[in-house]
Design an enzyme around this catalytic site. Structure first.
Site, PDB file in Angstrom:
ATOM      1  N   HIS A 141     -44.285  -5.017  46.727  1.00 21.43           N
ATOM      2  CA  HIS A 141     -45.642  -4.476  46.688  1.00 21.43           C
ATOM      3  C   HIS A 141     -46.555  -5.121  47.715  1.00 21.43           C
ATOM      4  O   HIS A 141     -47.766  -5.035  47.588  1.00 21.43           O
ATOM      5  CB  HIS A 141     -46.241  -4.666  45.285  1.00 21.43           C
ATOM      6  CG  HIS A 141     -45.624  -3.782  44.247  1.00 21.43           C
ATOM      7  ND1 HIS A 141     -44.381  -4.011  43.726  1.00 21.43           N
ATOM      8  CD2 HIS A 141     -46.083  -2.657  43.651  1.00 21.43           C
ATOM      9  CE1 HIS A 141     -44.088  -3.069  42.840  1.00 21.43           C
ATOM     10  NE2 HIS A 141     -45.100  -2.238  42.779  1.00 21.43           N
ATOM     11  N   GLU A 144     -44.013  10.848  44.904  1.00 21.27           N
ATOM     12  CA  GLU A 144     -44.656  10.714  46.217  1.00 21.27           C
ATOM     13  C   GLU A 144     -44.158  11.713  47.243  1.00 21.27           C
ATOM     14  O   GLU A 144     -44.950  12.304  47.963  1.00 21.27           O
ATOM     15  CB  GLU A 144     -44.450   9.298  46.769  1.00 21.27           C
ATOM     16  CG  GLU A 144     -45.448   8.271  46.288  1.00 21.27           C
ATOM     17  CD  GLU A 144     -45.145   7.775  44.880  1.00 21.27           C
ATOM     18  OE1 GLU A 144     -44.121   8.191  44.317  1.00 21.27           O
ATOM     19  OE2 GLU A 144     -45.938   6.973  44.367  1.00 21.27           O
TER      20      GLU A 144
END
Lengths: 346, 371
Positions: free
Chosen positions: A145, A76
């Site tokens: 998450h 990322e």
């Protein structure tokens, strides 16, 4: 196929409506913008050959190929930085984070490389980039998450932060974000992807955009203002339907944009109803609702409040896994109804 | 005249021999290449490097007088890197570096006046006083970046844009020995190699990340080998010709679509890490003096030119006098130019947008922001 009630549409002829779910609305928006401007491209994990982890980019790789739809390694920080660099040098990237939780790996690139550069360069270097992906809680994906990033990114000058609720929002705001010459944080919601909404013909026009920075009143009311964003807007509308049966008419404001915040629309509503409840999925402390309440305190609407403004938020804990615990960690319709009645002293 | 440069390389030797396949080799080979310097080039490199040197020394002065504030990371000693790179690429190529950026800001086309006025935070600065030492930008120059290592993925992204647009341009992405251990750099290596991005990754190894020597920070100090599957070249960064020749090779390689290259420039900074670091607690004054007397890049170039009758002592002196004037004029401007007006405070938040309101320090202060 769950059809949400959509009372009192303010625009577009319902006659011409056809159901489009949020996923397809996002997909069509990206497709049209990729076609319109060859500088636009999409990169992220699994966006190409997998058709997108949540299928939001389905079919795009087949249509546009390797050059415009790029599968990245699971890095990322690296690929967000690459996306920003590409934006520096004249392209218009859409950088997907598989979920916004993973953006924390890359948050320095979003804030320090993207958001601040136009200012630091005194206008010499614009950064026309969109960061997008699902934000907030899902179903059973547990603590790492499930975080909502609206407040964190909404805190930073130099960013535009949007949080669509329905398909019209998703389509119009994504087009606006891609056409915007500035870094836009685009917060989707996984649980909304499969939800269909009727889209009128004018919404389906190729140049349809929803202006960034403008909230929408989804339901008119006189007794109390509910301000929300993303999936919680639907809960507010559901709560409003239930409350209507008891004679309480709620005005529901869909923020659409977290930053810049449309304070004018919120204030106008509060000045009409005299009561305010904010509803969000994120944690309470230093959150979106906290900002709205502070702004109302500091502005003309305060004098119209007949009761303190309150916030309905996610519970201040990491998200648990077990269904019963998860269900009690996020705002439910009954929480909104309860809070409304408390504020109205019912 | 021609000069021989010694390069240490990985893979390079095989490429030179035109072997079609890139063999992965842990060993390094060394190569000798000749470089040719014309009188015109020599004078130009001298002038540019000396300007950089004097500009940094003037910044040192102004900082001690508290006219420059905050961070100030000086480049003196490393001039051959910036000059050699600029000599080896085109103005239409791209470059990005970290915070020790004043030299590159100059070689990429910003005047000494605009650089110094930015350091003193005045409206005539290249970023109108809003960026400061670490945030200066120019065409095809993306700063000046304050976060260690973040500029490397950005540089790879610029290279991606070059590839995407098919413009035959390359991007030079610089970082230091301290940054060389950053994870995002390896992430960039991976994607650049995978997608064959036209990116030249350059480690300016000046032996110290702040006060930490390379031996104390890095399990491997062979920074040119850190690219692993990416070919690496190690170059004497004090020799402007070696730097130029290496960059030319690397740029040709990247333009040919062969993928990225990693380069290590061995160099040295005379100043400490920044103006708040005297620079002698982690290295000796003798070491600094030795580099100054034996390997100073400007002295080396001057001596080569003089000993080869490419320039006279008077000519060099004239250039020095000229540069002194340029620096004095720039410093005068930087001191006398007014600070940015307060109504500029909130401008440049968003590009190409309608004017908007920005909250001031209290709810009654509503400030205006235009693009």
């Amino acid at each position: 196929w769950k059809f949400l009630p959509s009372p009192q549409r303010n625009s577009g002829a319902l006659l011409a409506g056809r159901p489009v779910n949020v996923r397809d609305a996002l997909n069509q928006a990206m497709d049209e913008e990729l076609e319109r401007d060859e500088r636009v491209f999409l990169l992220g994990e699994e966006v190409a050959q997998y058709d997108g982890a949540y299928k939001v980019s389905r079919g795009l790789w087949k249509k546009y190929g390797d050059k415009r739809i790029i599968d990245t390694p699971i890095t990322e920080m690296g690929f967000a930085g690459i996306a920003v660099g590409a934006a520096f040098a004249g392209l218009r990237p859409i950088c997907e984070f598989m979920t916004w939780n993973f953006s924390m790996q890359a948050i320095d690139q979003v804030i320090n490389s993207a958001a601040k550069t136009y200012y630091m360069s005194a206008g010499a270097q614009p950064v026309p980039i969109v960061f997008r992906g699902p934000n907030g809680s899902s179903a059973g994906v547990a603590a790492q998450h499930s975080q909502c990033f609206a407040a964190w990114y909404g805190h930073c000058p130099g960013l535009k932060v949007v949080s669509p609720w329905n398909s019209e929002d998703a389509r119009g705001l994504l087009k606006a974000a891609i056409r915007d010459d500035n870094p836009v944080v685009f917060l989707e919601n996984e649980l909304m992807y499969g939800v269909p909404f009727d889209l009128s013909e004018d919404v389906l026009q190729k140049d349809f955009v929803v202006p960034i920075g403008k909230a929408k009143v989804e339901r008119r009311g006189t007794h109390i203002t509910l301000v929300s964003h993303s999936r919680c807007v639907g809960f507010c509308l559901d709560a409003a339907s239930v409350l209507a049966k008891e004679g309480v008419e709620c005005e529901v404001v869909n923020l659409r944009t977290i930053r810049p915040l449309d304070v004018d629309t919120i204030e106008a509503s509060v000045m009409k109803t005299g009561h305010l409840v904010t509803v969000e999925g994120g944690w309470p402390q230093y959150g979106v609702g906290a900002e709205i309440c502070a702004r109302v305190m500091e502005g003309p609407a305060f004098n119209y409040l007949d009761a303190p403004a309150v916030r309905v938020t996610g519970v201040d804990i990491p998200m648990p896994y077990a269904k019963i615990l998860e269900d009690h960690s996020v705002p439910q319709i009954k929480d909104i109804i309860f809070s409304v009645k408390k504020v109205l002293n019912m | 005249f021609s000069w021989t440069c010694l390069f240490y390389t990985t893979h390079f030797y095989h490429t030179l021999l035109n072997k079609p396949e890139m063999q992965y080799e842990m060993e390094t080979s060394s190569s000798n290449l000749s470089a040719v310097l014309t009188r015109e080039q020599g004078l130009q490199y001298y002038r540019t490097m000396q300007t950089m040197r004097r500009m940094e020394l003037k910044a040192d002065q102004l900082y001690k007088q508290k006219i420059i504030r905050g961070f100030c990371h000086l480049y003196d000693g490393q001039e051959a890197c910036a000059m050699g790179i600029e000599a080896g690429i085109n103005p239409t190529d791209h470059l990005i570096t970290a915070y020790r950026a004043h030299g590159y800001t100059f070689t990429r086309g910003v005047s000494v006046r605009e650089i110094m006025a930015e350091l003193t935070g005045r409206r005539g600065g290249v970023a109108k006083g809003k960026g400061g030492s670490m945030h200066m930008y120019a065409k095809h120059f993306y700063g000046g970046n304050g976060i260690v290592g973040a500029q490397v993925p950005l540089g790879a992204g610029v290279a991606l844009a070059c590839q995407y647009q098919g413009n035959n341009q390359v991007c030079v992405a610089l970082y230091g020995d301290g940054a060389a251990n950053q994870g995002q750099i390896f992430e960039s290596f991976n994607m650049a190699a995978l997608w064959k991005l036209p990116c030249i990754f350059i480690c300016e190894n000046n032996k110290f990340g702040m006060g930490t020597s390379v031996e104390r920070s890095s399990a491997s100090t062979d920074y040119f080998k850190r690219g692993d599957y990416i070919p690496g070249i190690k170059v004497d960064g004090m020799d402007v010709l070696c730097v130029r020749e290496a960059i030319k090779f690397a740029a040709d390689y990247c333009r040919a679509g062969k993928g990225p290259i990693v380069m290590e420039l061995e160099t040295y900074r005379y100043h400490g890490h920044s103006m708040s670091d005297p620079g002698v607690s982690y290295r000796s004054r003798e070491e600094i003096q030795e580099v100054r007397s034996k390997s100073d890049p400007i002295t080396m170039l001057k001596e080569r030119m003089l000993s080869n009758n490419m320039a006279s002592v008077e000519e060099i002196k004239e250039i020095d006098v000229d540069i002194r004037k340029v620096i004095e004029d720039a410093a005068q401007f930087a001191i006398s130019d007014p600070e940015p007006p307060l109504d500029e405070l909130c401008n440049h938040i968003f590009a190409n947008d309608l004017p908007m309101e920005v909250r001031g320090t209290n709810p009654w202060v509503k400030l205006k922001s235009v693009s």
